[in-house]
Write an enzyme that holds these catalytic residues in place. Structure first.
Site, PDB file in Angstrom:
ATOM      1  N   GLU A 166     -17.231 -28.857  34.656  1.00  0.00           N
ATOM      2  CA  GLU A 166     -17.241 -27.902  33.553  1.00  0.00           C
ATOM      3  C   GLU A 166     -16.608 -26.552  33.929  1.00  0.00           C
ATOM      4  O   GLU A 166     -17.292 -25.515  33.933  1.00  0.00           O
ATOM      5  CB  GLU A 166     -18.670 -27.692  33.035  1.00  0.00           C
ATOM      6  CG  GLU A 166     -19.340 -28.985  32.604  1.00  0.00           C
ATOM      7  CD  GLU A 166     -20.715 -28.773  31.993  1.00  0.00           C
ATOM      8  OE1 GLU A 166     -21.226 -27.645  32.016  1.00  0.00           O
ATOM      9  OE2 GLU A 166     -21.294 -29.747  31.489  1.00  0.00           O
ATOM     10  N   GLU A 363     -22.059 -36.546  31.906  1.00  0.00           N
ATOM     11  CA  GLU A 363     -23.347 -35.917  31.544  1.00  0.00           C
ATOM     12  C   GLU A 363     -23.563 -36.091  30.054  1.00  0.00           C
ATOM     13  O   GLU A 363     -22.629 -35.944  29.257  1.00  0.00           O
ATOM     14  CB  GLU A 363     -23.353 -34.407  31.806  1.00  0.00           C
ATOM     15  CG  GLU A 363     -23.528 -34.012  33.232  1.00  0.00           C
ATOM     16  CD  GLU A 363     -23.582 -32.489  33.410  1.00  0.00           C
ATOM     17  OE1 GLU A 363     -24.008 -31.774  32.478  1.00  0.00           O
ATOM     18  OE2 GLU A 363     -23.186 -32.041  34.495  1.00  0.00           O
TER      19      GLU A 363
END
Ligand code: IFM
Length: 458
Positions: A166, A363
């Site tokens: 991320e 995720e």
């Protein structure tokens, strides 16, 4: 009752990250990271929580691997703490740090669980932040050196490596809104950070491929589904802007070797991109063995209201775009809308608009308020969230998306960054006083899904 089966070799995993679970921040020669500094800054984290102890995973590795095995996980995604391996972010490797991850990988392999390592999940060594952090170009080169060190030491047992988790958060939350470490509020610096994170990704892949060619390499992006708050043209433009700053500013350079022209134009009041040097975009666009996608929710956005005032934001140049909550749409304890169709849209969008690459959901998960009752934790909201999103994965595969695996976030409750321990994402409950682990009903449900390699038909 029939089952919605997944492909035979589909990977069933759970994910965590170093600072969120390890604790032991001063042990084994580990140096300080920006999250140590930030979490100890008064007011930065809810309740003044820190990762000093977290889930004490550093001391409980064997028990935690046994827990994973009991759930039937076929893979475990974790991150390496850079400052355990290079305490000041450069120089020789700290053997104790490497040994810790070597042992973790060996125990996983013995338990039949594929280790999947992320090199960077937000915890920059503090010494590198002091030297300029991600807005400084040299940090990319430091990252490539660290990646080379880590993979050449551990690549014999860890074959799947993600460079960054991320980078949107590291750049825009870390240097834009400042709600994450290092807590800087500077739009221009946040865009430079984007570029240097991506450059570090490209340089790391080049360095690792030259030294350890037999490993699989990729990056994980947090992508959002998008919708306009109304059918107006102005709201459609708000979607374009936020999609650009959330998704395309990372996808396009990594997979196509270019920054999107509309995003560069939107950012013109903030930066002129003069930090991009000749050859950078070729370096960033390295062949990938996989792309990891983290998906949690959808953004519903609307055009700014007249006279809106720009404040430090995670969307430089688009500060006044409004994020709207739709009424009646269920939300998690993070106040994030639950939107599983958005996962199908996101996966299909990547598969259809970019060059082909194997995809993994690295995720996906939800925070809910969990309570221990008679020694058990029942979390039907989380079961429902996983169920809906796994059905979305199944639908995406049926539509032709090359989705190869799914990692639930998270294996266990942990330090949720600026929320501290106030938000619980785990399938396993952690009692932070005693460090007792209690598998929630979602953990049992997930173990069942793994056992049957599929979902019960509805
Ligand atoms: O806990 C985080 C994780 O570190 C990165 N992805 C989102 C999760 C939930 O906020």
């Amino acid at each position: 009752m029939t089952t919605q089966h997944f492909p035979q070799d589909f990977l069933w995993g759970a994910a965590t990250a170093a600072y969120q679970i390890e604790g032991a921040v001063t042990e084994g020669g580990r140096g300080p990271s920006i999250w140590d500094t930030f979490s100890h800054t008064p007011g930065a984290v809810v309740n003044g929580d820190t990762g000093d102890v977290a889930c004490d995973h550093f001391h409980r590795v064997s028990d935690d691997v046994r827990l994973m095995a009991s759930l039937g996980l076929t893979s475990y995604r974790f991150s390496l703490s850079w400052s355990r391996i290079q305490p000041t972010g450069s120089g020789a490797a700290n053997q104790a740090g490497l040994d810790f991850y070597r042992r973790l990988a060996d125990e996983l392999l013995e338990a039949g669980i594929l280790p999947w390592a992320t090199l960077y999940h937000w915890d920059l060594p503090q010494a590198l932040e002091d030297a300029g952090g991600w807005p400084a170009r040299d940090t990319a080169a430091r990252f490539a050196d660290y990646a080379y060190l880590a993979v050449s030491s551990l690549g014999d047992r860890i074959t799947n490596w993600t460079t960054f988790n991320e980078p949107w958060c590291s750049s825009f939350l870390g240097y834009g809104s400042g709600v994450h470490a290092p807590g800087v509020q500077d739009g221009a610096a946040s865009v430079r950070a984007v570029h240097h994170l991506l450059l570090g990704h490209g340089q790391a892949l080049q360095a690792v491929r030259a030294s350890t060619p037999d490993v699989n390499l990729g990056i994980t992006l947090n992508l959002y589904a998008m919708a306009p708050a109304s059918p107006s043209e102005a709201d459609a433009d708000a979607v374009r802007r936020i999609d650009g700053l959330s998704n395309r500013i990372f996808l396009d350079p990594v997979l196509k070797g270019e920054y999107p022209a509309d995003v560069v134009a939107d950012l013109a009041p903030v930066t002129d991109f003069s930090f991009v040097q000749p050859g950078d975009l070729e370096t960033i666009k390295q062949p990938l063995d996989f792309l990891g996608i983290n998906y949690y929710s959808r953004h519903v956005v609307a055009a700014p209201l007249p006279d809106a005032v720009a404040e430090p934001s995670s969307y430089p140049g688009s500060e006044t775009v409004r994020f709207v909550h739709r009424t009646g749409v269920p939300v998690t304890d993070m106040d994030w809308e639950i939107d599983a169709p958005g996962l199908v849209e996101t996966l299909r969008g990547v598969a259809e608009n970019y060059p082909p690459v194997p995809l993994y959901v690295t995720e996906n998960g939800s925070a809910f308020v969990d309570k221990v009752v008679d020694g058990e934790v029942d979390d039907p909201g989380r079961v429902d969230y996983f169920d809906q999103h796994l059905r979305a994965c199944h639908a995406a595969i049926e539509a032709g998306v090359p989705l190869k695996g799914y990692f639930a976030w998270s294996l266990m409750d942990n330090f949720e960054w600026s929320w501290g321990y106030a938000k619980r994402f785990g399938m396993v409950y952690v009692d932070y006083e005693t460090q007792e682990r209690i598998p929630k009903s979602s953990a049992r449900w997930y173990a069942d899904v793994i056992r049957r390699n599929g979902l019960a038909a509805q």
